[in-house]
Write an enzyme that holds these catalytic residues in place. Structure first.
Site, PDB file in Angstrom:
ATOM      1  N   GLY A  33       0.838  -1.206   0.000  1.00 50.14           N
ATOM      2  CA  GLY A  33       0.000   0.000   0.000  1.00 50.14           C
ATOM      3  C   GLY A  33       0.868   1.249   0.000  1.00 50.14           C
ATOM      4  N   THR A  35       1.256   3.795   2.123  1.00 47.81           N
ATOM      5  CA  THR A  35       1.986   4.187   3.334  1.00 47.81           C
ATOM      6  C   THR A  35       3.195   3.270   3.527  1.00 47.81           C
ATOM      7  OG1 THR A  35      -0.220   4.667   4.220  1.00 47.81           O
ATOM      8  CG2 THR A  35       1.637   4.918   5.737  1.00 47.81           C
ATOM      9  N   GLY A  88       0.487  -0.958   6.506  1.00 46.77           N
ATOM     10  CA  GLY A  88      -0.585   0.034   6.617  1.00 46.77           C
ATOM     11  C   GLY A  88      -1.895  -0.638   6.993  1.00 46.77           C
ATOM     12  N   ASP A  90      -6.517  -0.040   6.394  1.00 43.04           N
ATOM     13  CA  ASP A  90      -7.610   0.768   5.845  1.00 43.04           C
ATOM     14  C   ASP A  90      -8.482   1.357   6.940  1.00 43.04           C
ATOM     15  OD1 ASP A  90      -7.043   0.204   3.032  1.00 43.04           O
ATOM     16  OD2 ASP A  90      -7.471  -1.852   3.646  1.00 43.04           O
ATOM     17  N   GLU A 109      -0.214 -10.447   3.649  1.00 45.08           N
ATOM     18  CA  GLU A 109      -0.002  -9.542   4.786  1.00 45.08           C
ATOM     19  C   GLU A 109      -0.289 -10.260   6.107  1.00 45.08           C
ATOM     20  OE1 GLU A 109      -1.044  -5.276   2.636  1.00 45.08           O
ATOM     21  OE2 GLU A 109      -2.652  -6.415   3.564  1.00 45.08           O
ATOM     22  N   LYS A 127      -7.871   7.027   9.013  1.00 45.09           N
ATOM     23  CA  LYS A 127      -8.144   5.581   9.096  1.00 45.09           C
ATOM     24  C   LYS A 127      -8.804   5.183  10.416  1.00 45.09           C
ATOM     25  CE  LYS A 127      -5.926   4.892   5.172  1.00 45.09           C
ATOM     26  NZ  LYS A 127      -4.722   4.120   5.007  1.00 45.09           N
TER      27      LYS A 127
HETATM   28  C1  5RP Z   1      -3.097  -3.593   1.195  1.00 39.28           C
HETATM   29  C2  5RP Z   1      -3.349  -3.021   2.542  1.00 39.28           C
HETATM   30  C3  5RP Z   1      -2.851  -1.655   2.804  1.00 39.28           C
HETATM   31  O1  5RP Z   1      -1.993  -1.670   3.894  1.00 39.28           O
HETATM   32  C4  5RP Z   1      -4.044  -0.768   3.090  1.00 39.28           C
HETATM   33  O2  5RP Z   1      -4.923  -0.831   1.985  1.00 39.28           O
HETATM   34  C5  5RP Z   1      -3.625   0.688   3.340  1.00 39.28           C
HETATM   35  O3  5RP Z   1      -3.150   1.243   2.153  1.00 39.28           O
HETATM   36  P1  5RP Z   1      -2.678   2.742   2.061  1.00 39.28           P
HETATM   37  O4  5RP Z   1      -1.446   2.867   2.897  1.00 39.28           O
HETATM   38  O5  5RP Z   1      -2.402   2.945   0.584  1.00 39.28           O
HETATM   39  O6  5RP Z   1      -3.788   3.635   2.551  1.00 39.28           O
HETATM   40  O7  5RP Z   1      -3.929  -3.624   3.407  1.00 39.28           O
HETATM   41  O8  5RP Z   1      -3.681  -4.859   1.036  1.00 39.28           O
END
Ligand code: 5RP
Length: 228
Positions: A33, A35, A88, A90, A109, A127
């Site tokens: 992701g 971050t 990261g 969501d 993950e 978040k």
């Molecule tokens: C990917 C994830 C990411 O960590 C999550 O979507 C956060 O992404 P971002 O840092 O782009 O907001 O779980 O599968």
């Protein structure tokens, strides 16, 4: 006067704060992701400067980024000794339970998260929510075989949408489908998690319950570190 921090700046601050928690050397779980990408850039800079880190990437895209940065990677098919994983999320609730999988990498993950001795989650303050499900549907990875049958079962739990990307059906690194299940705010996410896992064909859910040791949150009031 408080300065408003934009979301990308907040992500960068969270990623940099996680760098301060790194051990001197060792194997790191590298999340996926936008971050995590910033975090991996910082790890790459340290490797270039001589630090002895190795990485276990949680997606093909993180693998490609790490290789381009010269971060040595551990093979996928050995047992790892991951000192720290940084990823990261969501959505993060007040008990530090997470919804992950916005990028579709939730299964890798979760495997890396489970293997790591310590898990640090890096997010910007958008978040945070009181109850998981307020902001996000739950991503669920589903085997291709029987995919519509599995969808029918998942749909009993909430509105179920097959993930697409660029107008095409999204396929995970393992060749599976992702469904996003909108269940709404959950008082006890473990009930939904159990219900989803009991459906044959479900490979993994994006509910990471009790899996974050620390959550670094960056926002207009600066950096906060939340722990369980
Ligand atoms: C990917 C994830 C990411 O960590 C999550 O979507 C956060 O992404 P971002 O840092 O782009 O907001 O779980 O599968």
């Amino acid at each position: 006067m408080k300065m408003k921090m934009d979301q990308n700046e907040a992500k960068l601050q969270a990623a940099r704060a996680a760098i301060a928690l790194l051990p001197e050397s060792g194997t790191l779980g590298l999340g996926s992701g936008s971050t995590s990408k910033l975090f991996v850039d910082e790890v790459g800079a340290r490797v270039k400067a001589g630090s002895k880190y190795r990485g276990v990437p949680t997606s093909q895209s993180t693998r490609a980024q790490a290789l381009a940065l010269g971060i040595p990677l551990v093979d996928d098919d050995v047992a790892w000794d991951i000192v720290l994983a940084v990823d990261g999320a969501d959505e993060v609730d007040e008990h530090l339970n997470l919804i992950k999988g916005g990028g579709g990498a939730l299964t890798r993950e979760k495997i890396v998260n489970h293997a790591a001795r310590k898990n640090v989650i890096i997010v910007d303050e958008t978040k945070l929510s009181r109850r998981l499900g307020e902001k996000w549907a739950i991503p669920v990875e589903v085997l291709a075989f029987g995919v519509e049958q599995t969808r029918r079962c998942l749909a009993e739990l909430g509105r179920t949408t097959r993930r697409e990307k660029d107008g095409k059906v999204f396929v995970t690194d393992a060749g599976n489908a992702i469904f996003d299940i909108a269940v709404g705010p959950m008082d006890d996410p473990s009930i939904i998690d159990r219900a989803m896992r009991s459906i044959p064909g479900v490979v993994e859910t994006g509910l990471f319950l009790g899996r974050a040791d620390l959550v670094i949150v960056a926002g207009s009031s600066g950096i906060r570190t939340l722990s369980r």
